[in-house]
Design an enzyme around this catalytic site. Structure first.
Site, short mmCIF file in Angstrom:
data_model
loop_
_atom_site.label_atom_id
_atom_site.label_comp_id
_atom_site.label_asym_id
_atom_site.label_seq_id
_atom_site.Cartn_x
_atom_site.Cartn_y
_atom_site.Cartn_z
N ARG A 267 0.83 -1.20 0.00
CA ARG A 267 0.00 0.00 0.00
C ARG A 267 0.87 1.26 0.00
O ARG A 267 0.50 2.29 -0.57
CB ARG A 267 -0.94 0.01 1.21
CG ARG A 267 -1.74 1.32 1.35
CD ARG A 267 -2.86 1.19 2.37
NE ARG A 267 -2.40 0.73 3.65
CZ ARG A 267 -1.85 1.52 4.59
NH1 ARG A 267 -1.65 2.81 4.36
NH2 ARG A 267 -1.49 1.01 5.75
N ASP B 242 -5.52 18.25 -17.05
CA ASP B 242 -5.89 16.89 -17.41
C ASP B 242 -5.39 16.63 -18.83
O ASP B 242 -5.89 17.22 -19.79
CB ASP B 242 -7.40 16.71 -17.33
CG ASP B 242 -7.85 15.28 -17.54
OD1 ASP B 242 -7.16 14.55 -18.29
OD2 ASP B 242 -8.88 14.88 -16.98
N LYS C 112 -7.03 5.13 -20.40
CA LYS C 112 -7.25 5.51 -21.78
C LYS C 112 -5.99 5.27 -22.63
O LYS C 112 -5.55 4.14 -22.78
CB LYS C 112 -7.73 6.95 -21.84
CG LYS C 112 -8.85 7.28 -20.85
CD LYS C 112 -10.07 6.42 -21.00
CE LYS C 112 -11.31 6.93 -20.27
NZ LYS C 112 -11.25 6.96 -18.80
#
Length: 376
Positions: free
Chosen positions: A61, A185, A210
């Site tokens: 983690r 972005d 993407k």
């Protein structure tokens, strides 16, 4: 004995061109075994050699070698200080908005992904944060909208789904003048076509699902930052929220990145051909294309035409998402932008006649032929 991997001497990576950087990544190979394909460290925890002697890893983690190789690679590609790989693009966005405190103000692109709108409207507005949505190409209006409480400028360029383009360098100058952080972005163009940090942004964000992945088989988010202060923030966010990308998904994304340059060239060349064809079709009333990249949106003459297209495409797939090898067509009204208020959607032009298409890497002629038979 540690083998001499290609990137053991870090100054070497600075001398490579982008097309080589995407292939060789951060370390280039595993420094212990020399494995050319960086290993998947599928482990939750790590053994300490003895008291007060650690390998540098404790718990996945917190840090995992496979994820770190992806993060190193993205920092190199985006020309930033440090990268962070998250379990989704939304998780990455949540960590960005985690910079906000009560009463902070954010200015965002008016035409923005519906999931980003939802984060602002349904989560952070409840913390008394305020949000203003603007056309980021209007620099004068943007500067007027900045308040003493403005913390972030959040820019999509090109925007999703109207393909508006903003001048990152000019916005960065405004942000620095007012001591505001600029977030970009970069999902649609990737660092192959655009490097926001080099243009003056502070934080760059990706839905790694993407184009970075490119194969529609990973959900991931990426953040790359320009300063140590920001790196410390995102490291704490990841440690506390536990939203780091899993080792296997990190490896898949690393593998996808190796062909990023090749894929982006094909997406781009195909999209130029498809956009030119769509522009001439009598049922296409408005075309939105930034002139670069693989994303196109367009408005047709009627809802009936929309239904025919979405039902009749054959090779093209009617599905959400974008940036994969396959051409995907999406209905933003009920899919990507269903969280955006109806009045806002209508003002932007996201109506019942509106479609968005992510151009894949198939033969451009086949994509056009499929659209031709579906449009009728």
């Amino acid at each position: 004995m540690i083998n001499d991997c290609y990137y053991d001497k870090y100054d070497r990576k600075e001398k490579l061109h982008f097309d080589s950087k995407v292939v060789h990544g951060g370390l280039g190979c595993d420094p212990i075994t020399g494995a050319v394909s960086f290993p998947v460290f599928q482990t939750a925890t790590f053994r300490h050699r003895s008291f007060d002697i650690s390998t540098g890893y404790n718990y996945s983690r917190l840090q995992n070698p496979t994820r770190e190789e992806l993060e190193r690679t993205m920092a190199i590609l985006e020309e930033g200080l440090e990268g962070f790989a998250y379990s989704s693009g939304q998780a990455a966005s949540m960590s960005v908005f985690g910079l906000l405190e009560k009463g902070d103000h954010v200015i965002l692109s008016d035409d923005i992904y519906g999931g980003t709108y939802r984060i602002c409207a349904d989560i952070f507005s409840k913390l008394d944060c305020e949000f203003t949505y603007l056309d980021m190409s209007d620099l004068e209006n943007l500067e007027k909208a900045i308040r003493p409480s403005t913390k972030l400028l959040f820019v999509e360029t090109p925007t999703n789904p109207m393909m508006k383009v903003a001048d990152i360098s000019a916005i960065a100058k405004i942000a620095k003048k007012h001591h505001v952080l600029l977030v970009v972005d970069n999902t649609f163009l990737t660092p192959y076509f655009q490097r926001p940090l080099t243009l003056g942004a502070d934080i760059v964000l990706h839905s790694g699902t993407k184009y970075l992945c490119g194969h529609n088989d990973v959900i991931a988010g990426i953040v790359v930052v320009s300063t140590q202060e920001l790196a410390d923030h995102f490291r704490l966010q990841m440690k506390s929220r536990g939203n780091g990308l899993a080792p296997w998904d990190s490896w898949l994304l690393l593998r996808g990145l190796k062909t990023l340059s090749l894929r982006m060239e094909r997406h781009d060349s195909n999209a130029k051909k498809v956009a030119a064809w769509l522009k001439t079709h009598p049922k296409v009333k408005k075309l939105n294309y930034a002139g670069v990249g693989g994303m196109i949106s367009f408005e047709v003459d009627s809802l009936e035409t929309v239904k025919h297209v979405l039902s009749d495409v054959q090779m093209i797939l009617f599905a959400e998402s974008l940036g994969g090898a396959e051409t995907l067509i999406t209905y933003p009204l009920t899919q990507t932008h269903e969280s955006t208020p109806p009045a806002v959607r209508e003002a932007l032009g996201i109506n019942e006649r509106f479609l968005r298409i992510s151009i894949g890497i198939e033969d451009a002629g086949d994509i056009i032929a499929d659209l031709k038979q579906a449009l009728g």
